[in-house]
Design a protein around this motif. Structure first.
Motif, mmCIF file in Angstrom:
data_model
loop_
_atom_site.group_PDB
_atom_site.id
_atom_site.type_symbol
_atom_site.label_atom_id
_atom_site.label_comp_id
_atom_site.label_asym_id
_atom_site.label_seq_id
_atom_site.Cartn_x
_atom_site.Cartn_y
_atom_site.Cartn_z
ATOM 1 N N VAL A 1 10.344 -10.850 3.613
ATOM 2 C CA VAL A 1 8.938 -10.090 2.817
ATOM 3 C C VAL A 1 7.694 -9.204 3.610
ATOM 4 O O VAL A 1 7.712 -9.261 4.771
ATOM 5 C CB VAL A 1 7.926 -11.784 3.028
ATOM 6 C CG1 VAL A 1 6.650 -12.028 2.380
ATOM 7 C CG2 VAL A 1 9.354 -12.526 2.198
ATOM 8 N N LEU A 2 7.373 -8.470 2.851
ATOM 9 C CA LEU A 2 6.193 -6.816 3.390
ATOM 10 C C LEU A 2 5.422 -7.543 3.517
ATOM 11 O O LEU A 2 4.841 -9.126 2.506
ATOM 12 C CB LEU A 2 6.152 -5.914 2.168
ATOM 13 C CG LEU A 2 8.044 -5.018 2.595
ATOM 14 C CD1 LEU A 2 7.533 -4.024 1.351
ATOM 15 C CD2 LEU A 2 7.973 -4.698 3.834
ATOM 16 N N ASP A 3 4.142 -7.694 4.703
ATOM 17 C CA ASP A 3 3.534 -7.322 4.743
ATOM 18 C C ASP A 3 2.044 -6.861 4.127
ATOM 19 O O ASP A 3 1.523 -5.331 4.606
ATOM 20 C CB ASP A 3 2.829 -7.673 6.425
ATOM 21 C CG ASP A 3 1.247 -7.661 6.637
ATOM 22 O OD1 ASP A 3 0.894 -8.616 5.852
ATOM 23 O OD2 ASP A 3 0.783 -7.217 8.266
ATOM 24 N N THR A 4 1.825 -7.040 2.576
ATOM 25 C CA THR A 4 1.543 -6.375 1.960
ATOM 26 C C THR A 4 -0.017 -6.034 2.721
ATOM 27 O O THR A 4 -0.820 -5.202 1.661
ATOM 28 C CB THR A 4 1.332 -6.882 0.182
ATOM 29 O OG1 THR A 4 0.645 -8.520 -0.066
ATOM 30 C CG2 THR A 4 2.898 -7.069 -0.085
ATOM 31 N N ALA A 5 -0.838 -7.105 2.970
ATOM 32 C CA ALA A 5 -2.811 -6.832 3.332
ATOM 33 C C ALA A 5 -2.605 -5.904 4.413
ATOM 34 O O ALA A 5 -3.452 -5.098 4.745
ATOM 35 C CB ALA A 5 -2.946 -8.125 3.912
ATOM 36 N N GLY A 6 -1.211 -5.928 5.001
ATOM 37 C CA GLY A 6 -1.572 -5.296 6.106
ATOM 38 C C GLY A 6 -1.593 -3.556 6.179
ATOM 39 O O GLY A 6 -1.928 -2.552 5.993
ATOM 40 N N ARG A 7 -0.837 -3.629 4.981
ATOM 41 C CA ARG A 7 -0.441 -2.282 3.799
ATOM 42 C C ARG A 7 -1.556 -1.538 3.181
ATOM 43 O O ARG A 7 -2.221 -0.525 3.258
ATOM 44 C CB ARG A 7 0.616 -1.936 2.604
ATOM 45 C CG ARG A 7 2.063 -2.325 3.658
ATOM 46 C CD ARG A 7 3.027 -2.518 2.365
ATOM 47 N NE ARG A 7 3.875 -1.677 1.860
ATOM 48 C CZ ARG A 7 4.499 -1.316 0.899
ATOM 49 N NH1 ARG A 7 5.113 -2.580 0.607
ATOM 50 N NH2 ARG A 7 4.629 0.150 0.669
ATOM 51 N N VAL A 8 -2.494 -2.266 2.418
ATOM 52 C CA VAL A 8 -3.869 -2.028 2.062
ATOM 53 C C VAL A 8 -4.652 -1.695 3.126
ATOM 54 O O VAL A 8 -5.126 -0.881 2.466
ATOM 55 C CB VAL A 8 -4.261 -3.577 0.922
ATOM 56 C CG1 VAL A 8 -6.194 -3.588 0.941
ATOM 57 C CG2 VAL A 8 -3.856 -4.220 0.046
ATOM 58 N N ARG B 1 -6.732 4.817 6.628
ATOM 59 C CA ARG B 1 -5.909 6.333 5.928
ATOM 60 C C ARG B 1 -7.260 7.142 4.857
ATOM 61 O O ARG B 1 -7.271 8.284 5.735
ATOM 62 C CB ARG B 1 -4.611 6.180 6.552
ATOM 63 C CG ARG B 1 -3.756 7.819 5.952
ATOM 64 C CD ARG B 1 -2.404 7.572 5.407
ATOM 65 N NE ARG B 1 -2.607 6.971 6.180
ATOM 66 C CZ ARG B 1 -0.760 6.451 6.590
ATOM 67 N NH1 ARG B 1 -0.101 6.290 5.303
ATOM 68 N NH2 ARG B 1 -0.110 5.736 7.487
ATOM 69 N N TYR B 2 -7.106 6.588 4.447
ATOM 70 C CA TYR B 2 -8.352 7.454 2.602
ATOM 71 C C TYR B 2 -9.747 7.252 2.890
ATOM 72 O O TYR B 2 -10.111 7.591 2.059
ATOM 73 C CB TYR B 2 -7.490 7.350 1.746
ATOM 74 C CG TYR B 2 -5.705 7.697 1.735
ATOM 75 C CD1 TYR B 2 -5.984 9.127 1.774
ATOM 76 C CD2 TYR B 2 -4.632 7.062 2.137
ATOM 77 C CE1 TYR B 2 -4.372 9.661 1.688
ATOM 78 C CE2 TYR B 2 -3.353 7.841 1.822
ATOM 79 C CZ TYR B 2 -3.262 8.600 2.397
ATOM 80 O OH TYR B 2 -2.179 8.994 2.454
ATOM 81 N N GLY B 3 -10.338 6.077 3.526
ATOM 82 C CA GLY B 3 -11.422 4.835 3.336
ATOM 83 C C GLY B 3 -11.855 4.403 2.287
ATOM 84 O O GLY B 3 -11.063 5.043 1.000
ATOM 85 N N LYS B 4 -12.581 3.978 1.702
ATOM 86 C CA LYS B 4 -12.988 2.743 0.929
ATOM 87 C C LYS B 4 -14.198 4.285 -0.193
ATOM 88 O O LYS B 4 -14.772 4.380 0.323
ATOM 89 C CB LYS B 4 -13.555 1.491 1.570
ATOM 90 C CG LYS B 4 -13.381 0.602 1.657
ATOM 91 C CD LYS B 4 -13.727 -1.055 1.636
ATOM 92 C CE LYS B 4 -13.069 -1.826 2.279
ATOM 93 N NZ LYS B 4 -13.565 -2.757 2.182
#
Length: 85
Positions: free
Chosen positions: A67-74, A80-83
């Motif tokens: 299972v990938l850590d989707t919260a960490g990816r977000v 990386r790209y800023g909000k």
């Protein structure tokens, strides 16, 4: 059905090499099984198709899927790209 336009449909053994598992079913791959055959449990010889993965060795069906850590990816994407906004 029209004659001579459909592939032949017959019994074929699919063999999963990774899990050492085989099953007999019907398929149109019987004509293109590359000439390899196997003697099945019932004593008959069938064409064999070797597959790399099946339901016996697939991580989703065996329960070994990661299972990938989707919260960490977000969060990494936002860093990386800023909000925006």
């Amino acid at each position: 059905m029209r004659e001579a336009i459909h592939p032949s449909y017959g019994p074929v053994v699919f063999r999963d090499r990774a899990a050492n598992h085989a099953f007999l079913t019907r398929s149109t791959l019987s004509a293109t099984a590359s000439g390899k055959t196997i003697e099945w449990e019932d004593g008959h010889t069938y064409p064999v198709v070797d597959v790399e993965i099946s339901n016996v060795s697939h991580p989703f069906y065996t329960g070994t899927a990661r299972v990938l850590d989707t919260a960490g990816r977000v969060e990494r994407f936002e860093r990386r790209y800023g909000k925006q906004g």
